[in-house]
Design an enzyme around this catalytic site. Sequence first.
Site, short mmCIF file in Angstrom:
data_model
loop_
_atom_site.label_atom_id
_atom_site.label_comp_id
_atom_site.label_asym_id
_atom_site.label_seq_id
_atom_site.Cartn_x
_atom_site.Cartn_y
_atom_site.Cartn_z
N LYS A 161 60.23 30.72 19.83
CA LYS A 161 58.98 31.63 19.93
C LYS A 161 59.36 33.18 19.59
O LYS A 161 58.52 33.90 19.00
CB LYS A 161 58.03 31.51 21.24
CG LYS A 161 57.80 30.20 21.41
CD LYS A 161 56.66 29.67 20.48
CE LYS A 161 55.14 30.35 20.66
NZ LYS A 161 54.28 29.73 19.86
N ALA B 240 47.77 28.53 17.30
CA ALA B 240 48.09 28.21 18.42
C ALA B 240 49.09 26.73 18.73
O ALA B 240 49.24 26.14 19.58
CB ALA B 240 46.80 27.56 19.11
N LYS C 213 57.96 33.17 27.90
CA LYS C 213 59.33 32.71 27.88
C LYS C 213 60.11 33.38 26.57
O LYS C 213 61.41 32.86 26.28
CB LYS C 213 59.34 30.97 27.75
CG LYS C 213 58.84 30.59 28.87
CD LYS C 213 58.62 29.23 28.91
CE LYS C 213 58.14 28.44 30.28
NZ LYS C 213 56.72 29.04 30.67
N LEU D 149 46.94 27.28 33.52
CA LEU D 149 46.76 26.42 34.45
C LEU D 149 45.95 25.02 33.99
O LEU D 149 45.08 25.33 33.11
CB LEU D 149 45.65 26.82 35.45
CG LEU D 149 46.11 28.15 36.58
CD1 LEU D 149 45.01 28.70 37.51
CD2 LEU D 149 47.04 27.63 37.48
N ILE E 159 49.85 32.73 19.01
CA ILE E 159 50.18 32.58 20.48
C ILE E 159 51.48 32.38 20.84
O ILE E 159 52.35 31.55 20.21
CB ILE E 159 49.43 31.18 20.89
CG1 ILE E 159 48.05 31.04 20.26
CG2 ILE E 159 49.40 30.98 22.62
CD1 ILE E 159 47.15 31.96 20.52
N HIS F 131 47.91 18.04 14.05
CA HIS F 131 48.33 17.13 13.63
C HIS F 131 48.23 15.79 14.24
O HIS F 131 48.31 14.81 13.53
CB HIS F 131 50.14 17.44 13.89
CG HIS F 131 51.16 16.56 13.16
ND1 HIS F 131 52.38 16.20 13.76
CD2 HIS F 131 50.91 15.78 11.83
CE1 HIS F 131 52.87 15.42 12.77
NE2 HIS F 131 52.17 15.10 11.62
N GLY G 178 44.99 20.98 20.96
CA GLY G 178 45.82 21.32 22.14
C GLY G 178 45.07 22.32 23.32
O GLY G 178 43.56 22.44 23.11
#
Length: 607
Positions: free
Chosen positions: A417, A359, A405, A444, A401, A308, A285
């Site tokens: 999360k 992560a 939110k 970003l 991580i 994955h 990712g």
Amino acid sequence: MSYHSRIWLLILLDSGIVLSTIYFSQKLINPNLQTLTMPMFIISITLLLGHHLFSLIYKLYKKAWEYASIGELISIFKVITYTIILTGIVQQLVQNQVDYRILAITWMIHLLLIGGSRFFWRIYRDTYLKQTINKERTLIVGAGSAGTMVARQLINNHDGELLPVAFIDDNVNKQKLDILGIPVMGGVEQIEQITKKLNIANIVIAIPSLSKKQLNQIFKECAKTTAKTQMIPMLEDLMTGKVSVNQFRDVQVEDLLGREAIELDMTSICEYVTDKVVLVTGAGGSIGSEICRQISKFNPKTLVLLGHGENSIYSIEMEMKESFKDTKIDIITEIADLQDYDKLLNVMTIYQPNVVYHAAAHKHVPLMERSPEEAVKNNIIGTKNIAQASSIHGVETFVMISTDKAVNPTSVMGSTKRLAEMLIQHFDQMSATRFVAVRFGNVLGSRGSVIPLFKRQIQNGGPVTVTHPDMVRYFMTIPEASRLVIQAGALAKGGEIFVLDMGDPVRIVDLAKNLIKLSGNNIDEIGIEFSGIRPGEKLFEELLKKEEVHEEQIYPKIYIGKTSNLYIEEIEYIIKNFKTLERDHLRKTLLDLANERVPYQKKLVSV
């Protein structure tokens, strides 16, 4: 003109100048001179041979005279002076006397004509040719050493497309001065006015050491114009020689929204990473892959890339093996699902990692609203599995991580999360492993972020869709987020939630306007439409709840949140029963628990 033709042309030109020089010198001394005398013949031959000899020695015929400057003038001075000295010596040997008056006059005329012939070409190029080429009128922001270098290279680059016509600089001592014949017209606040007055088509920001705040201020003024805005490379790239000062690049949104770089504590990071086995989940990712790149700079013994999706893992594996092929890092890939607990235990048994960066997660807010069970499976169960496997196998440091939110969550993604954070803090209490979480805002350029979406919409001609005119978000770059994660591992004592000082939040509509402007388009032509807030979204994000905030920074720009209540039995209930719950019921349960609206108000675990 070919190289050899050019040399022969210069030799013929200089030969004519040398012979004419001695003739005019003799005429000035003796106006009645009619015939060529032997002394005059000897001087002429000596001057001619001497001039060509010293021209070869000082490479006068290899100079690029369209770029002539003081260095070339010094070479001309040396050639002519040594030629006159040689001629004087020959006169003394042959005639037993030196005619100093003739030699002095010859030296002056010689210097005037040779130097004049060379610099005439530069003057011709700088005036006549420059005016005949259709160039874009350019405003240079910054009249310091970098700006001066940019102006000089643009002036000398006659094949280029930019013509510098003015400087902008906030230093009042430079304003109203001329640099390289180019006026310093005023300060940054006058960019719009000067651009209109001088019909500027291109603006170059030539201050390599600009802070993000300063760059934003300058770009804000540039955005008021119709001129294209570019900037010179960053200072570190110039110093390392990667690029030159005239290799302009477009201003990127990362330049405007990225914050000042965090200086890492290299010693503490090396202590827990160097020569250790490091495992990264979600290694394919945006954040996971950047953690792999950054962590490899600290020379771990082994780096295990776990993910994955086989395509993303293959891509980061190939990149890492190419980038770090000259190191001794053992780069290994493992395709695994975080819901497969037995597979995770097996991976831990084989590699015995010292450090785990977790992560892997589902992060797309609207998608998780529609599939809350998938968020539970990946973000909660997956986190529990990798954390439990890490604890069993004695991992030293585990860094998860998280996201802004997770604070007062209004979405399934944020709720899962937050519950994952609770699990991490719980495992820290039960294990010798140091478990910590790291929260930050939007990243970003990450997959699924708003910036790639806006760019695609702009490329398609618009409009750009923004959910709400008052929507604001915190932003950081992928490298910065990854450095924070790595630094958090070094700071970890166990149980902390680390939070970056994210600076000021950014209005999404302003971000959209900047992207449209940066792409060279007009805001009115592309257009901005407001589509309404999507399910699970809120107008602004928080990094810490009020009761979580510690005022002091534990590291520059890094805060630590206070621990809060943990609801482990309720989380276990969700894990066991989420498949049987209706989606709406599951969504409400997750939100209630993450916001501590716990049924029967039982606080099962408190820290």
